[in-house]
Design a protein around this motif. Structure first.
Motif, PDB file in Angstrom:
ATOM      1  N   MET A   1      65.348-102.871 -13.669  1.00 17.33           N
ATOM      2  CA  MET A   1      65.044-102.930 -12.091  1.00 17.33           C
ATOM      3  C   MET A   1      65.915-101.766 -11.447  1.00 17.33           C
ATOM      4  O   MET A   1      67.105-101.804 -11.577  1.00 17.33           O
ATOM      5  CB  MET A   1      65.280-104.283 -11.504  1.00 17.33           C
ATOM      6  N   SER A   2      65.485-100.953 -10.281  1.00 22.34           N
ATOM      7  CA  SER A   2      66.307-100.220  -9.627  1.00 22.34           C
ATOM      8  C   SER A   2      66.711-100.865  -8.358  1.00 22.34           C
ATOM      9  O   SER A   2      66.169-101.612  -7.624  1.00 22.34           O
ATOM     10  CB  SER A   2      65.429 -99.047  -9.300  1.00 22.34           C
ATOM     11  N   LYS A   4      68.558-100.969  -4.716  1.00 21.12           N
ATOM     12  CA  LYS A   4      68.695 -99.993  -3.683  1.00 21.12           C
ATOM     13  C   LYS A   4      69.559-100.642  -2.769  1.00 21.12           C
ATOM     14  O   LYS A   4      68.871-101.065  -1.650  1.00 21.12           O
ATOM     15  CB  LYS A   4      67.283 -99.782  -3.302  1.00 21.12           C
ATOM     16  N   ARG A 199      54.614-111.139   6.957  1.00 22.85           N
ATOM     17  CA  ARG A 199      53.626-110.078   6.467  1.00 22.85           C
ATOM     18  C   ARG A 199      54.185-109.059   5.503  1.00 22.85           C
ATOM     19  O   ARG A 199      53.411-108.942   4.463  1.00 22.85           O
ATOM     20  CB  ARG A 199      53.487-109.292   7.848  1.00 22.85           C
ATOM     21  N   GLU A 200      55.444-108.484   5.747  1.00 25.05           N
ATOM     22  CA  GLU A 200      55.928-107.750   4.784  1.00 25.05           C
ATOM     23  C   GLU A 200      56.037-108.337   3.351  1.00 25.05           C
ATOM     24  O   GLU A 200      55.761-107.861   2.351  1.00 25.05           O
ATOM     25  CB  GLU A 200      57.626-107.360   5.194  1.00 25.05           C
ATOM     26  N   GLU A 202      54.300-110.788   2.256  1.00 28.10           N
ATOM     27  CA  GLU A 202      52.980-110.957   1.708  1.00 28.10           C
ATOM     28  C   GLU A 202      52.488-109.579   0.812  1.00 28.10           C
ATOM     29  O   GLU A 202      52.058-109.493  -0.303  1.00 28.10           O
ATOM     30  CB  GLU A 202      51.905-111.325   2.460  1.00 28.10           C
ATOM     31  N   ILE A 203      52.812-108.550   1.555  1.00 21.84           N
ATOM     32  CA  ILE A 203      52.564-107.260   1.139  1.00 21.84           C
ATOM     33  C   ILE A 203      53.253-106.958  -0.278  1.00 21.84           C
ATOM     34  O   ILE A 203      53.002-106.458  -1.173  1.00 21.84           O
ATOM     35  CB  ILE A 203      52.686-106.054   2.043  1.00 21.84           C
ATOM     36  N   MET A 204      54.393-107.204  -0.221  1.00 20.26           N
ATOM     37  CA  MET A 204      55.466-106.953  -1.141  1.00 20.26           C
ATOM     38  C   MET A 204      54.906-107.443  -2.393  1.00 20.26           C
ATOM     39  O   MET A 204      54.779-107.184  -3.641  1.00 20.26           O
ATOM     40  CB  MET A 204      56.968-107.408  -0.788  1.00 20.26           C
ATOM     41  N   LEU A 206      52.087-108.480  -3.073  1.00 16.92           N
ATOM     42  CA  LEU A 206      50.842-108.116  -3.538  1.00 16.92           C
ATOM     43  C   LEU A 206      50.822-106.829  -4.240  1.00 16.92           C
ATOM     44  O   LEU A 206      50.141-106.584  -5.213  1.00 16.92           O
ATOM     45  CB  LEU A 206      49.839-107.708  -1.987  1.00 16.92           C
ATOM     46  N   VAL A 207      51.693-105.954  -4.025  1.00 12.67           N
ATOM     47  CA  VAL A 207      51.866-104.823  -4.610  1.00 12.67           C
ATOM     48  C   VAL A 207      52.716-104.807  -5.904  1.00 12.67           C
ATOM     49  O   VAL A 207      53.027-103.750  -6.343  1.00 12.67           O
ATOM     50  CB  VAL A 207      52.434-103.465  -3.800  1.00 12.67           C
ATOM     51  N   GLY A 208      53.155-105.938  -6.178  1.00 15.00           N
ATOM     52  CA  GLY A 208      54.205-106.218  -7.261  1.00 15.00           C
ATOM     53  C   GLY A 208      55.780-105.728  -7.211  1.00 15.00           C
ATOM     54  O   GLY A 208      56.311-105.521  -7.973  1.00 15.00           O
ATOM     55  N   ALA A 209      56.454-106.247  -5.866  1.00 14.16           N
ATOM     56  CA  ALA A 209      57.585-106.074  -5.857  1.00 14.16           C
ATOM     57  C   ALA A 209      58.010-107.394  -6.419  1.00 14.16           C
ATOM     58  O   ALA A 209      57.606-108.395  -6.512  1.00 14.16           O
ATOM     59  CB  ALA A 209      58.218-106.191  -4.128  1.00 14.16           C
ATOM     60  N   THR A 210      59.228-107.293  -7.209  1.00 17.80           N
ATOM     61  CA  THR A 210      59.948-108.276  -7.761  1.00 17.80           C
ATOM     62  C   THR A 210      60.419-109.241  -6.844  1.00 17.80           C
ATOM     63  O   THR A 210      60.744-108.876  -5.695  1.00 17.80           O
ATOM     64  CB  THR A 210      61.062-107.813  -8.856  1.00 17.80           C
ATOM     65  N   PHE A 213      63.966-108.305  -5.589  1.00 14.01           N
ATOM     66  CA  PHE A 213      63.842-107.204  -4.699  1.00 14.01           C
ATOM     67  C   PHE A 213      63.414-107.864  -3.270  1.00 14.01           C
ATOM     68  O   PHE A 213      63.915-107.400  -2.113  1.00 14.01           O
ATOM     69  CB  PHE A 213      62.738-106.401  -5.017  1.00 14.01           C
ATOM     70  N   VAL A 293      57.212-118.396  -5.315  1.00 15.00           N
ATOM     71  CA  VAL A 293      56.094-117.394  -5.964  1.00 15.00           C
ATOM     72  C   VAL A 293      54.885-118.125  -6.354  1.00 15.00           C
ATOM     73  O   VAL A 293      55.115-118.986  -7.212  1.00 15.00           O
ATOM     74  CB  VAL A 293      56.817-116.151  -7.074  1.00 15.00           C
TER      75      VAL A 293
ATOM     76  N   PRO B  76      54.859-109.621 -11.023  1.00 12.25           N
ATOM     77  CA  PRO B  76      54.888-108.604 -10.202  1.00 12.25           C
ATOM     78  C   PRO B  76      54.583-107.251 -11.056  1.00 12.25           C
ATOM     79  O   PRO B  76      53.730-106.302 -10.541  1.00 12.25           O
ATOM     80  CB  PRO B  76      56.508-108.345  -9.991  1.00 12.25           C
ATOM     81  N   TYR B  77      54.832-107.013 -12.258  1.00  9.24           N
ATOM     82  CA  TYR B  77      54.420-106.044 -13.121  1.00  9.24           C
ATOM     83  C   TYR B  77      52.928-105.913 -13.320  1.00  9.24           C
ATOM     84  O   TYR B  77      52.420-104.799 -13.361  1.00  9.24           O
ATOM     85  CB  TYR B  77      55.056-106.001 -14.397  1.00  9.24           C
ATOM     86  N   ARG B  79      50.947-107.046 -11.097  1.00  9.44           N
ATOM     87  CA  ARG B  79      50.293-106.755 -10.099  1.00  9.44           C
ATOM     88  C   ARG B  79      50.166-105.139  -9.594  1.00  9.44           C
ATOM     89  O   ARG B  79      49.643-104.734  -8.650  1.00  9.44           O
ATOM     90  CB  ARG B  79      50.969-107.443  -8.804  1.00  9.44           C
ATOM     91  N   ARG B  80      51.282-104.673 -10.395  1.00  8.20           N
ATOM     92  CA  ARG B  80      51.349-103.095  -9.943  1.00  8.20           C
ATOM     93  C   ARG B  80      50.121-102.508 -10.746  1.00  8.20           C
ATOM     94  O   ARG B  80      49.962-101.175 -10.305  1.00  8.20           O
ATOM     95  CB  ARG B  80      52.697-102.668 -10.758  1.00  8.20           C
ATOM     96  N   ASN B  84      44.902-104.243  -4.290  1.00 14.14           N
ATOM     97  CA  ASN B  84      44.034-105.127  -3.508  1.00 14.14           C
ATOM     98  C   ASN B  84      43.802-104.753  -2.050  1.00 14.14           C
ATOM     99  O   ASN B  84      44.515-104.100  -1.343  1.00 14.14           O
ATOM    100  CB  ASN B  84      44.860-106.191  -3.230  1.00 14.14           C
ATOM    101  N   LEU B  92      50.741-103.546   8.088  1.00 13.81           N
ATOM    102  CA  LEU B  92      51.971-103.811   8.702  1.00 13.81           C
ATOM    103  C   LEU B  92      51.887-102.951  10.077  1.00 13.81           C
ATOM    104  O   LEU B  92      52.007-101.898  10.590  1.00 13.81           O
ATOM    105  CB  LEU B  92      53.249-103.451   8.205  1.00 13.81           C
ATOM    106  N   PHE B 103      55.560 -97.901   1.926  1.00 14.14           N
ATOM    107  CA  PHE B 103      56.010 -99.159   1.658  1.00 14.14           C
ATOM    108  C   PHE B 103      55.507 -99.651   0.100  1.00 14.14           C
ATOM    109  O   PHE B 103      56.535-100.396  -0.465  1.00 14.14           O
ATOM    110  CB  PHE B 103      55.464-100.138   2.654  1.00 14.14           C
ATOM    111  N   VAL B 107      58.507-100.613  -2.279  1.00 14.54           N
ATOM    112  CA  VAL B 107      59.238-101.993  -2.640  1.00 14.54           C
ATOM    113  C   VAL B 107      58.955-102.185  -4.188  1.00 14.54           C
ATOM    114  O   VAL B 107      59.434-103.194  -4.741  1.00 14.54           O
ATOM    115  CB  VAL B 107      58.369-103.112  -1.883  1.00 14.54           C
ATOM    116  N   ILE B 108      58.182-101.386  -4.901  1.00 17.62           N
ATOM    117  CA  ILE B 108      58.496-101.388  -6.603  1.00 17.62           C
ATOM    118  C   ILE B 108      59.474-100.565  -7.036  1.00 17.62           C
ATOM    119  O   ILE B 108      59.387-100.171  -8.302  1.00 17.62           O
ATOM    120  CB  ILE B 108      57.127-101.290  -6.997  1.00 17.62           C
TER     121      ILE B 108
END
Ligand SMILES: Nc1ncnc2c1ncn2[C@@H]1O[C@H](COP(=O)(O)OP(=O)(O)O)[C@@H](O)[C@H]1O
Ligand SMILES: [Mg+2]
Lengths: 293, 230
Positions: A1-2, A4, A199-200, A202-204, A206-210, A213, A293, B76-77, B79-80, B84, B92, B103, B107-108
């Motif tokens: 994991m990177s 930041k 909201r943030e 939820e999106i995180m 959804l897109v697969g943030a760990t 993170f 989660v 999470p992986y 979901r990447r 959706n 946002l 964003f 975030v990934i």
């Protein structure tokens, strides 16, 4: 994991700004609780100083009866000097006792005027090789002819120690209550921060943030509150300590006021460590409950 | 690419049956409509695929992974690999078009140079390059849905899940969105879209999976239409 760090720090700062009032309350709670923890440690160390000196420095005052003859006095002195436990014996005559009294209560003229050499008894002042032998020596002294009354600071020391123990227990309970309050308040600000960012988040997700993170900014925010609180508490404690020492050295200069720098550093470290635990605990509580989660 | 084997989903709280013994197999690159009345379990099926929900019974495979035994830190992986999009866009509100899309990459943990290269590209693809600095409320519904598609697709997922993406849009705008989804599908992305929109389903003539209240699949038809009666 990177990782930041800059990103996390920025997010944490934004969170804090958004909930400035709650963050301030949390910081204040950490400050208060850490101040109590710190002052408990200082008070404990201070009385340890005082009683330690008293313990090692115990003297026995053996007062002579007013009707004791000169020969009784010298016989007693010779006998006491021969005891193994006794380090030194000083004779304080009625006149010397008066001089000491005058010096000790120099400010209180009325009191000084009311006392004459006759009112005060002569005494032997006896110091011991081993302070723990005090009760035995005291018993033996009471049986010596011509000696009326035997007094030592031992009871006083014990009484002071009892008071200090109670005082410390009280401070400790207070500190524990304040620590709990601090955990709750930190946890509450983190909960609000999570809510503000739902909201943030939820999106995180959804897109697969760990998970880490997502969590880091909130943990940092909590840590930040903890560290600021600890810093403030240390600063306040140092100021209060300085004032207290100043005040005591004016009013009670006979007390050993020096608390070693290493102990102060240790106390400061303990406060920082505890506040990190508080902040971590507070954040973890909210993260567990509101960021599953 | 997506495979459900005898999947049943019952919500514990209210014992509602969302899926009942559903078996479906979707190949890579397919475009599939999921139709059926409200409450027939379409959204639930999509949520099972991202493991937002766990099935009560049965097994699910997505992008080569068996979801039942997938440990939660790997979710999470998973979901990447899945984009959706939703009826309500989920943008946002205080971020610009560009920021909303960026964003998803930030975030990934994608590096800055990747973000600044990919985001303009994808905005170009969805036709919003000239609105990159607008806030969502300054956009029409169709434009907002394009932003959400850009966000879902910017990481080039293998699968795109769309839950009634045209539900809030007028027919004209919907056609534009469908063209965009079609283009994305042509790049090899598997698309699964839940919808109520008869016109769209009937005009595109793709595979249709129909569900009925109670969560059963009652039809699975290649090049289908919305309903037999329609
Ligand atoms: N979070 C939930 N908790 C409990 N029941 C739910 C939940 N989400 C959906 N359901 C129920 O599951 C069934 C299917 O719902 P859903 O998947 O939303 O259908 P659709 O998307 O086709 O309208 C409905 O009966 C609905 O009431
Ligand atoms: Mg639905």
């Amino acid at each position: 994991m990177s990782l930041k760090p800059a990103y996390f720090a920025k997010e944490a700062a934004i969170n804090t700004r958004r909930n400035l009032l709650m963050a301030a309350a949390a910081v204040l709670a950490v400050t208060l609780s850490m101040f109590f923890v710190g002052s408990t440690m200082m008070v404990w160390r201070f009385f340890d100083n005082v009683t330690a000196r008293w313990k090692n420095d115990v003297q026995i005052n053996a007062f002579l009866a007013d009707d004791a003859s000169e020969s009784q006095r010298s016989a007693a002195e010779v006998e006491i000097r021969e005891w193994n436990e006794v380090k030194a014996v000083t004779f304080i005559s009625k006149e010397e006792a008066l001089d000491e009294f005058r010096e000790m209560f120099a400010d209180q003229e009325a009191l000084v005027d009311s006392v004459t050499a006759d009112t005060l008894p002569a005494s032997f002042r006896i110091s011991l090789e081993d302070p723990s032998m005090l009760p035995q020596v005291q018993d033996r002294l009471e049986k010596v002819a011509g000696i009326d009354d035997v007094v030592s600071a031992q009871e006083e020391v014990k009484r002071v120690q009892r008071v200090v123990t109670i005082l410390n227990a009280f401070l400790l309970v207070l500190a524990v209550i304040l620590v709990i309050a601090a955990v709750v308040l930190v946890s509450n600000t983190i909960r609000l921060a999570i809510y503000a960012r739902r909201r943030e988040i939820e999106i995180m997700r959804l897109v697969g943030a760990t998970n880490w993170f997502i969590r880091w900014p909130f943990i940092l925010e909590g840590l930040f509150q903890g560290l600021v609180g600890a810093g403030l508490a240390i600063a306040i404690l140092l100021v209060v300590k300085k004032l207290a020492v100043q005040w005591l050295s004016n009013t009670a200069s006979f007390l050993p006021l020096g608390i070693p720098g290493t102990f102060v550093a240790f106390a400061a470290f303990a406060m920082v460590f505890l506040s990190v635990l508080i902040a971590g605990g507070g954040s973890a509580l909210s993260l567990r409950r509101y960021l599953d989660v | 690419m997506i495979r459900l084997e005898h999947v049943t989903k019952v919500y514990e709280q209210n014992r509602a049956v969302a899926l009942e013994d559903v078996s479906v197999d979707i190949q890579k690159g397919e475009f599939v409509f999921l139709v059926g009345p409200s409450g027939s379990g379409k959204s639930s099926m999509l949520k099972l695929l991202t493991r937002e929900l766990a099935p009560s019974q049965g097994r699910i495979w997505v992008a080569g992974k068996e979801l039942n035994s997938l440990s939660s830190w790997k979710v999470p992986y998973l979901r990447r690999n899945i984009g959706n999009i939703f009826q309500d866009f989920k943008l946002l509100p205080n971020k610009t078009v560009y920021e909303n899309v960026a964003f998803a990459l930030e975030v990934i943990g994608r590096p800055k140079h990747v973000v600044s290269q990919q985001v303009p590209q994808i905005l170009e693809l969805v036709g919003l390059a000239n609105k990159r600095n607008n806030l969502p409320h300054q956009l029409s519904g169709g434009e907002q849905q394009r932003v959400s598609i850009a966000r879902a697709f910017v990481n080039r997922p293998l699968i795109l899940l769309a839950d009634e993406p045209t539900g809030n849009l007028d027919p004209q705008t919907s056609v534009g969105i469908m063209r965009l989804l079609d283009r994305i599908n042509k790049t090899g992305t598997t698309v699964l879209m839940a919808t109520h929109d008869q016109n769209i389903v009937n005009s595109m003539r793709r595979r249709v999976i129909e569900m009925e209240p109670g969560g059963r699949v009652i039809r699975d038809q290649a090049r289908g239409v919305y309903g037999y009666g329609a």
